[in-house]
Motif scaffolding. Structure first.
Motif, PDB file in Angstrom:
ATOM      1  N   HIS A  32       0.839  -1.184   0.000  1.00 55.96           N
ATOM      2  CA  HIS A  32       0.000   0.000   0.000  1.00 55.96           C
ATOM      3  C   HIS A  32       0.884   1.247   0.000  1.00 55.96           C
ATOM      4  N   TRP A  33       0.234   2.389  -0.222  1.00 56.03           N
ATOM      5  CA  TRP A  33       0.969   3.648  -0.242  1.00 56.03           C
ATOM      6  C   TRP A  33       1.425   4.057   1.158  1.00 56.03           C
ATOM      7  N   TYR A  34       0.743   3.564   2.189  1.00 59.40           N
ATOM      8  CA  TYR A  34       1.008   4.014   3.549  1.00 59.40           C
ATOM      9  C   TYR A  34       1.442   2.844   4.425  1.00 59.40           C
ATOM     10  N   GLU A  35       2.101   3.184   5.526  1.00 59.98           N
ATOM     11  CA  GLU A  35       2.466   2.168   6.515  1.00 59.98           C
ATOM     12  C   GLU A  35       1.196   1.700   7.235  1.00 59.98           C
ATOM     13  N   ARG A  36       1.115   0.418   7.485  1.00 56.81           N
ATOM     14  CA  ARG A  36      -0.090  -0.181   8.057  1.00 56.81           C
ATOM     15  C   ARG A  36      -0.173   0.085   9.556  1.00 56.81           C
ATOM     16  N   ASP A  37      -1.355   0.505  10.026  1.00 57.09           N
ATOM     17  CA  ASP A  37      -1.621   0.725  11.451  1.00 57.09           C
ATOM     18  C   ASP A  37      -2.784  -0.194  11.833  1.00 57.09           C
ATOM     19  N   ASN A  38      -2.460  -1.401  12.293  1.00 57.07           N
ATOM     20  CA  ASN A  38      -3.497  -2.416  12.550  1.00 57.07           C
ATOM     21  C   ASN A  38      -4.495  -1.973  13.603  1.00 57.07           C
ATOM     22  N   GLU A  60      -6.997  14.975  14.024  1.00 56.44           N
ATOM     23  CA  GLU A  60      -5.788  14.430  13.418  1.00 56.44           C
ATOM     24  C   GLU A  60      -5.115  15.477  12.536  1.00 56.44           C
ATOM     25  N   LYS A  61      -3.830  15.355  12.436  1.00 58.89           N
ATOM     26  CA  LYS A  61      -3.072  16.200  11.526  1.00 58.89           C
ATOM     27  C   LYS A  61      -2.312  15.306  10.562  1.00 58.89           C
ATOM     28  N   ALA A  62      -2.347  15.681   9.296  1.00 54.86           N
ATOM     29  CA  ALA A  62      -1.627  14.910   8.283  1.00 54.86           C
ATOM     30  C   ALA A  62      -0.170  15.336   8.254  1.00 54.86           C
ATOM     31  N   ALA A  63       0.719  14.363   8.057  1.00 53.17           N
ATOM     32  CA  ALA A  63       2.147  14.657   7.943  1.00 53.17           C
ATOM     33  C   ALA A  63       2.451  15.079   6.515  1.00 53.17           C
ATOM     34  N   ASP A  64       2.987  16.289   6.390  1.00 53.25           N
ATOM     35  CA  ASP A  64       3.335  16.827   5.073  1.00 53.25           C
ATOM     36  C   ASP A  64       2.128  16.733   4.134  1.00 53.25           C
ATOM     37  N   TRP A  65       2.278  16.030   2.990  1.00 52.96           N
ATOM     38  CA  TRP A  65       1.216  15.969   1.988  1.00 52.96           C
ATOM     39  C   TRP A  65       0.305  14.774   2.201  1.00 52.96           C
ATOM     40  N   GLN A  66       0.594  13.947   3.206  1.00 53.78           N
ATOM     41  CA  GLN A  66      -0.166  12.715   3.364  1.00 53.78           C
ATOM     42  C   GLN A  66      -1.568  12.951   3.899  1.00 53.78           C
ATOM     43  N   SER A  67      -2.429  11.942   3.717  1.00 48.63           N
ATOM     44  CA  SER A  67      -3.770  11.978   4.277  1.00 48.63           C
ATOM     45  C   SER A  67      -3.707  11.762   5.789  1.00 48.63           C
ATOM     46  N   LYS A  68      -4.803  12.099   6.457  1.00 49.77           N
ATOM     47  CA  LYS A  68      -4.887  11.855   7.892  1.00 49.77           C
ATOM     48  C   LYS A  68      -4.898  10.357   8.169  1.00 49.77           C
ATOM     49  N   PRO A  69      -4.466   9.946   9.377  1.00 49.23           N
ATOM     50  CA  PRO A  69      -4.371   8.503   9.679  1.00 49.23           C
ATOM     51  C   PRO A  69      -5.660   7.730   9.454  1.00 49.23           C
ATOM     52  N   SER A  70      -6.817   8.270   9.871  1.00 50.89           N
ATOM     53  CA  SER A  70      -8.057   7.529   9.692  1.00 50.89           C
ATOM     54  C   SER A  70      -8.405   7.383   8.214  1.00 50.89           C
ATOM     55  N   LYS A  71      -8.100   8.388   7.424  1.00 51.92           N
ATOM     56  CA  LYS A  71      -8.324   8.304   5.978  1.00 51.92           C
ATOM     57  C   LYS A  71      -7.448   7.205   5.378  1.00 51.92           C
ATOM     58  N   ARG A  72      -6.220   7.085   5.854  1.00 51.71           N
ATOM     59  CA  ARG A  72      -5.331   6.039   5.359  1.00 51.71           C
ATOM     60  C   ARG A  72      -5.866   4.659   5.747  1.00 51.71           C
ATOM     61  N   ALA A  73      -6.411   4.546   6.955  1.00 56.14           N
ATOM     62  CA  ALA A  73      -6.992   3.274   7.393  1.00 56.14           C
ATOM     63  C   ALA A  73      -8.188   2.897   6.522  1.00 56.14           C
ATOM     64  N   LEU A  74      -9.021   3.878   6.195  1.00 50.63           N
ATOM     65  CA  LEU A  74     -10.165   3.620   5.314  1.00 50.63           C
ATOM     66  C   LEU A  74      -9.699   3.120   3.951  1.00 50.63           C
ATOM     67  N   GLU A  75      -8.666   3.733   3.412  1.00 46.63           N
ATOM     68  CA  GLU A  75      -8.164   3.328   2.105  1.00 46.63           C
ATOM     69  C   GLU A  75      -7.553   1.929   2.156  1.00 46.63           C
ATOM     70  N   TYR A  76      -6.892   1.602   3.266  1.00 50.26           N
ATOM     71  CA  TYR A  76      -6.385   0.237   3.440  1.00 50.26           C
ATOM     72  C   TYR A  76      -7.529  -0.767   3.339  1.00 50.26           C
ATOM     73  N   LEU A  77      -8.573  -0.517   4.124  1.00 48.58           N
ATOM     74  CA  LEU A  77      -9.710  -1.433   4.174  1.00 48.58           C
ATOM     75  C   LEU A  77     -10.433  -1.513   2.832  1.00 48.58           C
ATOM     76  N   PHE A  78     -10.452  -0.395   2.130  1.00 46.77           N
ATOM     77  CA  PHE A  78     -11.076  -0.363   0.804  1.00 46.77           C
ATOM     78  C   PHE A  78     -10.258  -1.170  -0.196  1.00 46.77           C
ATOM     79  N   MET A  79      -8.953  -0.955  -0.245  1.00 45.08           N
ATOM     80  CA  MET A  79      -8.127  -1.624  -1.234  1.00 45.08           C
ATOM     81  C   MET A  79      -8.048  -3.128  -0.997  1.00 45.08           C
ATOM     82  N   GLN A  80      -8.114  -3.569   0.268  1.00 40.55           N
ATOM     83  CA  GLN A  80      -8.033  -5.006   0.527  1.00 40.55           C
ATOM     84  C   GLN A  80      -9.407  -5.674   0.559  1.00 40.55           C
ATOM     85  N   GLY A  81     -10.468  -4.894   0.328  1.00 42.06           N
ATOM     86  CA  GLY A  81     -11.773  -5.482   0.094  1.00 42.06           C
ATOM     87  C   GLY A  81     -12.721  -5.564   1.271  1.00 42.06           C
TER      88      GLY A  81
END
Length: 385
Positions: A114-120, A145-166
């Motif tokens: 994935h684009w982001y590091e996984r936060d289980n 939450e605050k996003a680091a640099d250009w990245q999405s916020k942590p919860s948004k990244r978690a949502l995308e993880y769950l979306f991409m893995q189905g």
């Protein structure tokens, strides 16, 4: 048996017809036409750029002149399409859902990064909230939450993880923002959700590509899918032996098609003028586009302004089965005006008077599609040599 030979013009005709860009009578049911287009093309790319109408609407309108923007919402609600990743974010036919499981399982098993590091821990929290509360958007996870640099916020990244893995799907969008829900609550009943075998997946990539694009070279299959090219070669050989593929020669180069697609060459075809989106399925593979249509195209919105050759969001123009021009235009919504900055024609353009007449008519339709009731600017042509 020696390979069939096609002329370059026949090859282009086959591609344009497969892409539903030849003259045809649309289904009397406009929504059904939109669904049929998505099923034929295999995907419709979603994009946020709105210089003119967004790419997913533009691509469908080009093939269905009675298309309405609410069609996509209606098809999502009817569970006839779903949102996932093709080579980019896209709407895909629900009948092809099981073939998206190949990529989803690769993310789940760690074969695709994935684009982001996984936060289980956060992933479990997000999934639990949606399971308990129902569909949610990223803004519903307000954790200061605050996003680091250009990245999405942590919860948004978690949502995308769950979306991409189905685990999650997107049943709808609100003001273009994604709404996430559990996959089992989104999928229609009785849908085939068996993961495809490797052979089924490879056959799908090859045969569905040819259904949408008419013909291909071996390098075209599996566009932007990592780790698949070596597996496609024996699959092509097997499908040729089975008679599901046909080998073609175009200018002494080897191409492939199917018996069914080649039947399109027997149908009359005269392509009307079409103003295409930069993300249109016909033009999205730029190198293939150059091989087939001798048309050098790059979208320049990602290019620094000083280095642009044409403009920020220049649209290719298809006419009589050839890509013969491009237009730099912008829909000014407040003024309800389609501004034409410039049109460039290719040196290969023949019958320029007829072309300009057809373009003038199509620009009127394109303006209406963009909710503009007037056109301004100039149509000065710069011919490319």
């Amino acid at each position: 048996m020696p390979p069939f030979s096609l002329s370059p013009s026949e090859a282009r005709q086959l591609v344009v017809s497969s892409q539903l860009l030849s003259n045809s009578s649309p289904n009397a049911d406009s929504l059904a036409s939109t669904q049929q287009i998505i099923e034929q093309l295999g995907y419709i790319q979603i994009d946020t750029i709105s210089v003119v109408e967004r790419a997913h609407h533009h691509t469908l309108w080009t093939r269905n002149p009675t298309y309405q923007a609410q069609h996509l919402e209606q098809l999502l609600e009817k569970k006839q399409i779903f949102e996932y990743w093709s080579h980019a974010a896209a709407y895909l036919p629900m009948c092809d859902y099981r073939f998206s499981l190949w990529r989803k399982q690769a993310f789940l098993n760690g074969h695709l990064a994935h684009w982001y590091e996984r936060d289980n821990k956060l992933i479990d929290e997000v999934l639990t909230r949606i399971r308990t509360e129902g569909p949610l958007m990223a803004k519903d996870f307000d954790r200061n939450e605050k996003a680091a640099d250009w990245q999405s916020k942590p919860s948004k990244r978690a949502l995308e993880y769950l979306f991409m893995q189905g685990d999650l799907m997107i049943p709808c969008r609100k003001n273009f923002h994604k709404v996430y829900d559990l996959t089992e609550r989104v999928l229609p009943a009785n849908l085939d959700t068996r993961p495809p075998s490797e052979q089924e997946y490879l056959d799908y990539l090859i045969l569905h590509y040819l259904k949408a694009q008419g013909l291909a070279q071996a390098t075209d299959f599996g566009h932007l899918i990592k780790g698949i090219k070596a597996k496609l070669k024996p699959a092509i050989k097997r499908l040729l032996a089975e008679g599901q593929l046909i080998e073609l020669k175009i200018n002494e180069q080897t191409w492939f098609s199917t018996p069914e697609q080649l039947k399109l060459l027997n149908l009359p075809s005269r392509t009307q003028l079409k103003i295409l989106s930069p993300f249109d399925n016909l033009v999205i593979q730029r190198e293939r586009l150059h091989r087939l249509f001798d048309f050098d195209y790059q979208i320049e919105c990602y290019v620094p302004e000083a280095k642009r050759k044409y403009g920020y969001f220049v649209l290719p123009i298809l006419w009589q089965g050839e890509l013969v021009a491009r237009v730099d235009c912008k829909a000014e919504r407040k003024e309800r005006c389609l501004v034409i900055n410039r049109v460039w024609t290719e040196a290969k353009l023949e019958q320029p008077d007829e072309f300009w007449s057809d373009l003038t008519v199509e620009l009127q339709k394109f303006a209406q599609f963009n909710r503009c009731d007037k056109i301004s600017g100039y149509l000065q042509s710069a011919t490319l040599r």
